[in-house]
Design an enzyme around this catalytic site. Sequence first.
Site, PDB file in Angstrom:
ATOM      1  N   SER A 116     130.616  87.839 -80.931  1.00 37.03           N
ATOM      2  CA  SER A 116     130.490  86.501 -80.229  1.00 37.03           C
ATOM      3  C   SER A 116     129.138  86.073 -80.249  1.00 37.03           C
ATOM      4  CB  SER A 116     130.971  86.974 -78.914  1.00 37.03           C
ATOM      5  OG  SER A 116     132.377  86.911 -78.885  1.00 37.03           O
ATOM      6  N   LYS A 124     125.569  82.031 -71.155  1.00 40.65           N
ATOM      7  CA  LYS A 124     127.092  82.151 -71.128  1.00 40.65           C
ATOM      8  C   LYS A 124     127.341  82.347 -69.631  1.00 40.65           C
ATOM      9  CE  LYS A 124     130.340  84.823 -73.916  1.00 40.65           C
ATOM     10  NZ  LYS A 124     130.542  85.792 -75.024  1.00 40.65           N
ATOM     11  N   SER A 173     129.397  80.603 -78.163  1.00 38.85           N
ATOM     12  CA  SER A 173     128.539  79.745 -77.582  1.00 38.85           C
ATOM     13  C   SER A 173     127.152  79.456 -78.115  1.00 38.85           C
ATOM     14  CB  SER A 173     127.814  80.970 -76.322  1.00 38.85           C
ATOM     15  OG  SER A 173     128.749  81.438 -75.588  1.00 38.85           O
TER      16      SER A 173
END
Length: 447
Positions: free
Chosen positions: A172, A83, A152
């Site tokens: 996330s 990421k 991601s």
Amino acid sequence: MTGEERRQDPGAAVMARDLREGRVSARELVEAYLARIAADEPRLHCFAHLDPAHARAQAELADAARQAGRPLGPLHGVPVGIKDIFDTADYPTEHGSPIMAGRRPREDSAVAARLRAAGAIVLGKTVTTEFATFAPGPTRNPHDPARTPGGSAAAVAAGMMPLAVGSQTNGSVIRPASFCGVYGLKPTHGLISRRGCLLQSPTLDHVGVFARCLEDAALLVDVLAGHDPADRATRPSASSGLARGLHTGPSLPPRLAFVQGPAWEEAEPATREAFRELAQHLGDRLVAIDLPEPFAEANKVHRTVWTAELAHHLGPDLARAPELVSPQLTELLEDGRRVLALDYQGALAMRDLYNRALDEVFHEFDALLTPAAPGEAPQGLESTGSPAFCSLWTLCGTPAVSLPILEGPAGMPLGCQLVAARGDDLRLLRVADWLVGMVSEAAGEGR
């Protein structure tokens, strides 16, 4: 790459073994992934930074090392994505913001350094939301490009790479894994160093991983885990040993607790029905429990800690170019500046209270079962979806994993989240392995 091709793709652990034994070269493997990226990247927009020539050069060095008989790491020659909030000395790190455009770190983050030490090939940097908060990037969901990927996980779901490293300060890792139909593992807070990673909230920031199977997720965490004096959340400990211990759990089936959690009102009807059916299948191995009343405020407590620390750590830098900051992030910073010291300290005290209460629950149950997200990935790209089913577990620093074992009414993935006690990452993965096996067995019987 078709869905059938993705299902037949060998896992990272198999790839690493084949690379070590010379059945495939790193260059061949990288070329295969670059071909998939060339085919799908124009449609999915997963990469912030990609340099095929650099990826090939890394592969050639990996092949030369094997041919020379040098010691090989556990991910030797395996491509991994990172990421774009983790510093990399060979790629830009721009945090998904024009404010950081052209930023070139001089040193690797702890994550990048450990990947290289394990022999992995850093294939590229995956897109992040703006400073890893709410304003989305251009990435699309590989199952339906009209829907958000949530984060991601898309490149792994699309077969562009076998492994990826992400972060979770709210949801996330778990949420995008659910939306994209891959395994997302958020280990215990402090298991993986955040040195060289964008600092949002020291209390909440986690490093997490995406993979196409539990074994691969365990292997990647084993590579990344370890004490780092530069990150005070880490601590000296023995090797995590997750990959080695994954399939050596106790013979007795685990005891699970179904927890609706503070966000249950957000769960879509199809999600509630899917978990009702899962509960029926698990029978007496699953017991529904209610968390004590103070947990109802957990998501507000999380937001208090998050926004206060976000404003402290990011506010001064972003104040230099406020016109380049999105309305979503501006609102978060303003909320954080309004948090009183008394309220912030009270929120930290509530986190400790929650963890003491959860410790009591985990004396009776091996893991908690709860949704990973309210439902399937939402339509549109204006939002990354709600992290409401993740906030409590991020706040408490407990390990969590999203399992792609359910399906929504539109045929999109629907993740099942398991949570275990702090430091009990191996038990979490053993329970996850058992649950995946149970659901697979039931699906086989249903055919």
